[in-house]
Design an enzyme around this catalytic site. Structure first.
Site, PDB file in Angstrom:
ATOM      1  N   ARG A 176       0.826  -1.206   0.000  1.00  8.10           N
ATOM      2  CA  ARG A 176       0.000   0.000   0.000  1.00  8.10           C
ATOM      3  C   ARG A 176       0.862   1.258   0.000  1.00  8.10           C
ATOM      4  NH1 ARG A 176      -3.629  -1.475   5.179  1.00  8.10           N
ATOM      5  NH2 ARG A 176      -1.668  -2.506   5.716  1.00  8.10           N
ATOM      6  N   TYR A 233      -0.529   4.018  10.886  1.00 11.24           N
ATOM      7  CA  TYR A 233      -0.917   2.980  11.834  1.00 11.24           C
ATOM      8  C   TYR A 233       0.314   2.657  12.680  1.00 11.24           C
ATOM      9  CZ  TYR A 233      -5.248   2.104   9.239  1.00 11.24           C
ATOM     10  OH  TYR A 233      -6.471   2.236   8.643  1.00 11.24           O
ATOM     11  N   VAL A 273      -7.254 -11.962  13.435  1.00 15.93           N
ATOM     12  CA  VAL A 273      -7.140 -10.612  12.873  1.00 15.93           C
ATOM     13  C   VAL A 273      -6.599  -9.634  13.908  1.00 15.93           C
ATOM     14  CG1 VAL A 273      -8.388  -8.810  11.608  1.00 15.93           C
ATOM     15  CG2 VAL A 273      -9.135 -11.177  11.416  1.00 15.93           C
ATOM     16  N   ALA A 274      -6.738  -9.961  15.178  1.00 16.28           N
ATOM     17  CA  ALA A 274      -6.292  -9.070  16.259  1.00 16.28           C
ATOM     18  C   ALA A 274      -4.789  -9.094  16.466  1.00 16.28           C
ATOM     19  CB  ALA A 274      -7.005  -9.442  17.558  1.00 16.28           C
ATOM     20  N   ILE A 275      -4.050  -9.793  15.604  1.00 20.11           N
ATOM     21  CA  ILE A 275      -2.607  -9.954  15.824  1.00 20.11           C
ATOM     22  C   ILE A 275      -1.870  -8.622  15.826  1.00 20.11           C
ATOM     23  CG2 ILE A 275      -1.983 -10.270  13.384  1.00 20.11           C
ATOM     24  CD1 ILE A 275      -0.572 -12.218  16.437  1.00 20.11           C
ATOM     25  N   ASP A 276      -2.384  -7.602  15.094  1.00 20.97           N
ATOM     26  CA  ASP A 276      -1.672  -6.325  15.109  1.00 20.97           C
ATOM     27  C   ASP A 276      -1.837  -5.593  16.435  1.00 20.97           C
ATOM     28  OD1 ASP A 276      -4.279  -5.478  14.840  1.00 20.97           O
ATOM     29  OD2 ASP A 276      -4.027  -4.588  12.852  1.00 20.97           O
ATOM     30  N   LYS A 280       2.073   1.811   7.491  1.00 19.37           N
ATOM     31  CA  LYS A 280       2.430   0.967   8.619  1.00 19.37           C
ATOM     32  C   LYS A 280       3.498   1.606   9.491  1.00 19.37           C
ATOM     33  CE  LYS A 280       0.974  -2.422   9.508  1.00 19.37           C
ATOM     34  NZ  LYS A 280      -0.203  -2.666  10.398  1.00 19.37           N
ATOM     35  N   MET A 289      -3.115  -7.586   7.052  1.00 20.56           N
ATOM     36  CA  MET A 289      -4.011  -8.330   6.157  1.00 20.56           C
ATOM     37  C   MET A 289      -4.486  -7.506   4.964  1.00 20.56           C
ATOM     38  SD  MET A 289      -6.340 -10.749   8.619  1.00 20.56           S
ATOM     39  CE  MET A 289      -7.313 -11.349   7.223  1.00 20.56           C
ATOM     40  N   HIS A 341       0.046   0.908  16.220  1.00 19.35           N
ATOM     41  CA  HIS A 341      -0.157  -0.344  16.964  1.00 19.35           C
ATOM     42  C   HIS A 341       0.975  -0.585  17.964  1.00 19.35           C
ATOM     43  CE1 HIS A 341      -3.610  -1.468  14.546  1.00 19.35           C
ATOM     44  NE2 HIS A 341      -2.915  -1.306  13.441  1.00 19.35           N
ATOM     45  N   SER A 368     -21.226 -13.652  24.589  1.00 21.53           N
ATOM     46  CA  SER A 368     -20.057 -14.477  24.897  1.00 21.53           C
ATOM     47  C   SER A 368     -19.803 -14.602  26.394  1.00 21.53           C
ATOM     48  CB  SER A 368     -18.821 -13.870  24.226  1.00 21.53           C
ATOM     49  OG  SER A 368     -17.684 -14.672  24.457  1.00 21.53           O
ATOM     50  N   GLU A 399      -5.154   4.242  14.154  1.00 20.17           N
ATOM     51  CA  GLU A 399      -6.039   3.268  14.799  1.00 20.17           C
ATOM     52  C   GLU A 399      -6.640   3.741  16.114  1.00 20.17           C
ATOM     53  OE1 GLU A 399      -2.019   2.543  16.616  1.00 20.17           O
ATOM     54  OE2 GLU A 399      -2.785   3.049  14.622  1.00 20.17           O
TER      55      GLU A 399
END
Length: 379
Positions: free
Chosen positions: A25, A102, A275-278, A83, A309, A104, A228, A126
């Site tokens: 990107r 981003y 998907v939460a790995i970042d 990133k 992703m 993170h 949950s 984010e």
């Protein structure tokens, strides 16, 4: 960064090429460049920065950008990326710049340390958060990541990919795959919708009954929403063919909802897409992977935990990202940071680091550092 830099417009905007593994990107498009140049701003694009999405240097130049070296792009007052900076880019961090990307930081403490040591102002896409709680600069990438999670999961369930050999939607007389999605935010809802659109049996779990209630009107197909709990996770996870982790705590590390004992109870060759790995991941056994080597097998389960992703679809992702970041870039560069946060107060929550301090409570909690209020850092 001096107080005068905070208050003054930032005349140059630099866009370095991304160097993270498999990251194609770019932080601006030619249309975005033209909008900024029309407002009297100078845009410096590193040579080749758009090649991953098929945007050549000539297209940026025709829009009014200057094509420059990596060093010149990083020398701008406002540096805009996709990133977090990689270790070889730490040398370019400095006090008299604002980095907008981003970040993170909860998942990448070395990046936090580099920003603090350089006293760089780090503004994370984010964590920019509206009063409603929505995350406007994360939302489009979350939407894409959620849809990719279902798409990737379906592919990984195929036997040649190491999966159980199950078709997501099954067929006449044969049951479909069971997909369990943890978290009903933007990622989780998009993952659940796409998986149910493939005719999978989908269970969407979230701790908020109100959130699930709000989604009920759009629920279709074999999609069930469930409140949950720990006990429910212990019962349901062993039944999953595909488990998608989609939980988020803005700025902070993602909570670990699935421990290794739960993973061990899953069916052999089933699939986890975290998907939460970042933000550190919500499955204890997840380790960050890349698009080149996207999966690892742990306890007989395929784990997919790629940290970027949306980078798999760089054209779509770049267009979606610039559509939401451009107004903020224009406001910060054209008016200065202090004026920008006054006009758009949600930018205050985007401020992660200023002058060697952490100024986002979630990031500070994750890193074990006491935070300072961003207005105190700006003053």
């Amino acid at each position: 960064m001096s107080s005068s830099v905070f208050s003054a417009p930032m005349s140059t905007i630099g866009v370095p090429a991304e160097i993270k593994s498999d990251e194609l990107r770019v932080a601006l498009t030619p249309d975005g460049v033209k909008e900024l140049v029309t407002q009297g701003l100078e845009v410096l694009i590193q040579e080749g920065a758009g090649s991953g999405v098929g945007i050549e240097n000539d297209a940026f130049a025709a829009a009014g950008a200057k094509i420059v070296s990596r060093e010149e792009a990083w020398a701008a007052h406002l540096v805009v990326k996709v990133k977090e900076p990689q270790e070889e880019e730490f040398q370019f961090l400095r006090e008299d710049m604002l980095l907008f990307t981003y970040l993170h930081l909860a998942a990448y403490p070395k990046v936090a340390e580099a920003l603090l040591n350089a006293r760089t102002t780090g503004l994370g896409y984010e964590t920019v958060q509206l009063e409603t709680g929505s995350l406007p600069l994360l939302a489009p990438m979350s939407e894409i990541a959620g849809r990719l999670a279902a798409q990737v999961g379906a592919h990984l369930l195929e036997r040649p990919q190491g999966g159980r050999g199950i078709l997501m939607g099954g067929c006449t007389g044969v049951r479909p795959a069971r997909v369990i999605v943890l978290g009903a935010g933007t990622v989780g809802w998009n993952a659940a919708r796409l998986a149910s659109g493939m005719d999978a049996e989908v269970m969407l779990l979230d701790r908020s009954p109100e959130r699930l209630r709000n989604l009920e009107a759009d629920r279709k197909g074999r999609l069930m929403s469930v409140v949950s709990s720990r006990g429910l996770l212990e019962r349901l996870i062993p039944t999953a063919d595909l488990l998608i982790g989609a939980v988020l705590s803005p700025g902070d590390r993602a909570p670990t909802l699935v421990d290794k004992e739960m993973v061990k109870q899953m069916k052999p060759n089933s699939v986890i897409v975290d998907v939460a790995i970042d933000q550190g991941g919500c499955v204890e056994t997840s380790v960050e992977t890349t698009h080149t080597n996207p999966t690892v097998e742990i306890h007989g389960i395929q784990h997919y935990a790629v940290g970027n992703m949306p980078g798999a679809v760089p054209f779509t992702s770049t267009e979606a990202l610039v559509s939401v970041t451009l107004p903020y870039i224009l406001g910060i560069a054209g008016r200065g940071l202090e004026a920008a946060v006054t006009e758009r107060p949600e930018l205050l929550s985007g401020l992660n680091t200023i002058r060697g301090s952490i100024c986002h409570p979630g990031v500070a909690k994750a890193l074990g550092i006491s935070p300072r209020h961003p207005m105190a850092c700006l003053s």
